[in-house]
Design a protein around this motif. Structure first.
Motif, PDB file in Angstrom:
ATOM      1  N   ALA A 289      41.974  47.093  60.569  1.00  0.00           N
ATOM      2  CA  ALA A 289      43.319  46.690  60.986  1.00  0.00           C
ATOM      3  C   ALA A 289      43.626  45.279  60.494  1.00  0.00           C
ATOM      4  O   ALA A 289      44.735  44.995  60.025  1.00  0.00           O
ATOM      5  CB  ALA A 289      43.443  46.762  62.509  1.00  0.00           C
ATOM      6  N   ARG A 290      42.634  44.383  60.567  1.00  0.00           N
ATOM      7  CA  ARG A 290      42.833  43.026  60.058  1.00  0.00           C
ATOM      8  C   ARG A 290      43.032  43.047  58.542  1.00  0.00           C
ATOM      9  O   ARG A 290      43.860  42.318  58.001  1.00  0.00           O
ATOM     10  CB  ARG A 290      41.651  42.138  60.437  1.00  0.00           C
ATOM     11  N   PHE A 291      42.249  43.879  57.864  1.00  0.00           N
ATOM     12  CA  PHE A 291      42.394  43.975  56.423  1.00  0.00           C
ATOM     13  C   PHE A 291      43.768  44.525  56.050  1.00  0.00           C
ATOM     14  O   PHE A 291      44.396  44.070  55.095  1.00  0.00           O
ATOM     15  CB  PHE A 291      41.310  44.877  55.836  1.00  0.00           C
ATOM     16  N   ALA A 292      44.257  45.505  56.817  1.00  0.00           N
ATOM     17  CA  ALA A 292      45.576  46.076  56.541  1.00  0.00           C
ATOM     18  C   ALA A 292      46.649  44.999  56.660  1.00  0.00           C
ATOM     19  O   ALA A 292      47.564  44.921  55.833  1.00  0.00           O
ATOM     20  CB  ALA A 292      45.860  47.232  57.494  1.00  0.00           C
ATOM     21  N   ALA A 293      46.541  44.145  57.689  1.00  0.00           N
ATOM     22  CA  ALA A 293      47.522  43.075  57.869  1.00  0.00           C
ATOM     23  C   ALA A 293      47.450  42.071  56.717  1.00  0.00           C
ATOM     24  O   ALA A 293      48.466  41.628  56.185  1.00  0.00           O
ATOM     25  CB  ALA A 293      47.290  42.377  59.211  1.00  0.00           C
ATOM     26  N   LEU A 294      46.226  41.729  56.311  1.00  0.00           N
ATOM     27  CA  LEU A 294      46.043  40.799  55.200  1.00  0.00           C
ATOM     28  C   LEU A 294      46.544  41.393  53.897  1.00  0.00           C
ATOM     29  O   LEU A 294      47.228  40.733  53.105  1.00  0.00           O
ATOM     30  CB  LEU A 294      44.562  40.443  55.060  1.00  0.00           C
ATOM     31  N   ALA A 295      46.216  42.657  53.670  1.00  0.00           N
ATOM     32  CA  ALA A 295      46.600  43.308  52.426  1.00  0.00           C
ATOM     33  C   ALA A 295      48.113  43.390  52.292  1.00  0.00           C
ATOM     34  O   ALA A 295      48.677  43.145  51.215  1.00  0.00           O
ATOM     35  CB  ALA A 295      45.988  44.696  52.342  1.00  0.00           C
ATOM     36  N   THR A 296      48.774  43.742  53.384  1.00  0.00           N
ATOM     37  CA  THR A 296      50.225  43.872  53.342  1.00  0.00           C
ATOM     38  C   THR A 296      50.887  42.518  53.157  1.00  0.00           C
ATOM     39  O   THR A 296      51.849  42.375  52.397  1.00  0.00           O
ATOM     40  CB  THR A 296      50.739  44.538  54.631  1.00  0.00           C
ATOM     41  N   GLY A 297      50.344  41.499  53.831  1.00  0.00           N
ATOM     42  CA  GLY A 297      50.978  40.187  53.791  1.00  0.00           C
ATOM     43  C   GLY A 297      50.619  39.349  52.596  1.00  0.00           C
ATOM     44  O   GLY A 297      51.458  38.652  52.028  1.00  0.00           O
ATOM     45  N   GLY A 298      49.334  39.406  52.158  1.00  0.00           N
ATOM     46  CA  GLY A 298      48.892  38.476  51.124  1.00  0.00           C
ATOM     47  C   GLY A 298      48.503  39.085  49.809  1.00  0.00           C
ATOM     48  O   GLY A 298      48.554  38.414  48.779  1.00  0.00           O
TER      49      GLY A 298
END
Length: 317
Positions: free
Chosen positions: A81-90
């Motif tokens: 879930a953290r990776f998904a947020a990072l991937a989408t944002g950065g």
């Protein structure tokens, strides 16, 4: 886990660390009519020797159902879930869904997914897993890669872009012009070795690869063995500069920030008159990547796109 095709290999690489048996990625285009099942669509693609790459993709990993593994599920789900947020944002990777866990019979999970893994074609290059057979046409070359081992199965746009670039180099005669007794191509961040193997199959006499990940070095070495190419290539653990020095052809399928950081070393790795094929670049970061390469002494000669991603070819004068 369901994700956008652009995130497939990044998600697969993370799940593969948890799953010794590897991961699978299955395209999930909508059925063409109400009578066609998901399996039917995939089967039709396999029969045609192609893969469906326009819809979402399911990435699956198989692990033993033990108390120790079950205890890690929540941790892994939070990490994804953290990776998904990072991937989408950065990172510009879209559509990474929630990790779900399903119990399946032990007798089925180790091999059931293999029937769904596709054969991929990019120009004259055909990428297949070890358990599938493929009869190539006279002008085709086959690359055998074990899925889920390391970054680079051919499904992600950045890998397809790099394979297309290698196909262009072969058509232009660059591989045929390489020296027969020494390495003429360097693959920086080789991952599964897919690009290195494709270059050798397209006519490069000898090549070498670099990766900072021990898992990738092992995967690339094993894939070279699967393609009977061990004697023609060397895989090293580490980064630039490579002991071989400047070579006529260099391939780097790396994200833009890494390309920019390594630009002086990548330029130095290219012999005068040689070429660099840079893939892994999100479109919004293309100008910055080009600027860094030009500042390092390279000249852009071509660019091609696949969705939001691009590959760029440079020459060193």
């Amino acid at each position: 886990m369901i994700c956008d095709i652009e995130a497939v290999e990044a998600v697969s690489e993370r799940l593969a660390r948890l799953a010794p048996a590897g991961t699978s990625a299955e395209a999930l285009d909508q059925p063409r009519n109400a009578q066609e099942s998901e399996q039917g669509v995939l089967a039709a693609a396999h029969a045609a020797g192609t893969t469906i790459t326009t819809g979402p993709v399911r990435v699956r990993a198989w692990v033993d159902n033990t108390p120790e593994v079950r205890a890690t599920v929540a941790t892994v789900r939070d990490e994804m879930a953290r990776f998904a947020a990072l991937a989408t944002g950065g990172l510009g990777l879209r559509g990474i869904g929630e990790l779900t866990v399903t119990e399946v019979p032990h007798a089925d999970w180790r091999t059931a997914w293999r029937s769904e893994f596709p054969v991929l074609k990019v120009g004259r290059i055909v990428v297949r897993p070890p358990w599938l057979t493929y009869a190539p046409a006279a002008n085709e070359v086959v690359v055998v890669v074990e899925p889920g081992q390391a970054f680079g199965t051919g499904l992600h746009p950045t890998t397809r872009l790099a394979l297309a670039g290698l196909d262009r180099w072969a058509a232009a005669g660059y591989f045929a012009a390489l020296p027969p007794e020494s390495a003429g191509l360097l693959d920086v961040g080789t991952g599964s070795g897919i690009l290195l193997i494709a270059a050798l199959q397209l006519g490069a006499a000898r090549a070498c690869g670099l990766d900072i990940d021990e898992h990738a070095v092992r995967a690339a070495t094993e894939n070279l063995e699967r393609n009977a190419l061990t004697a023609r290539a060397e895989i090293r653990l580490g980064s630039l500069p490579h002991p071989a020095g400047a070579l006529p052809l260099v391939v780097a399928n790396l994200i833009a920030d890494v390309q920019i950081a390594l630009a002086p070393l990548l330029s130095a790795a290219v012999a005068p008159g040689g070429r660099l094929l840079a893939s892994g670049i999100f479109g919004a970061r293309a100008d910055a990547t080009i600027g860094a390469m030009v500042a390092a002494g390279l000249t852009m000669v071509a660019r091609w796109n696949d969705g939001d991603w691009c590959a760029i070819e440079f020459v060193r004068q």
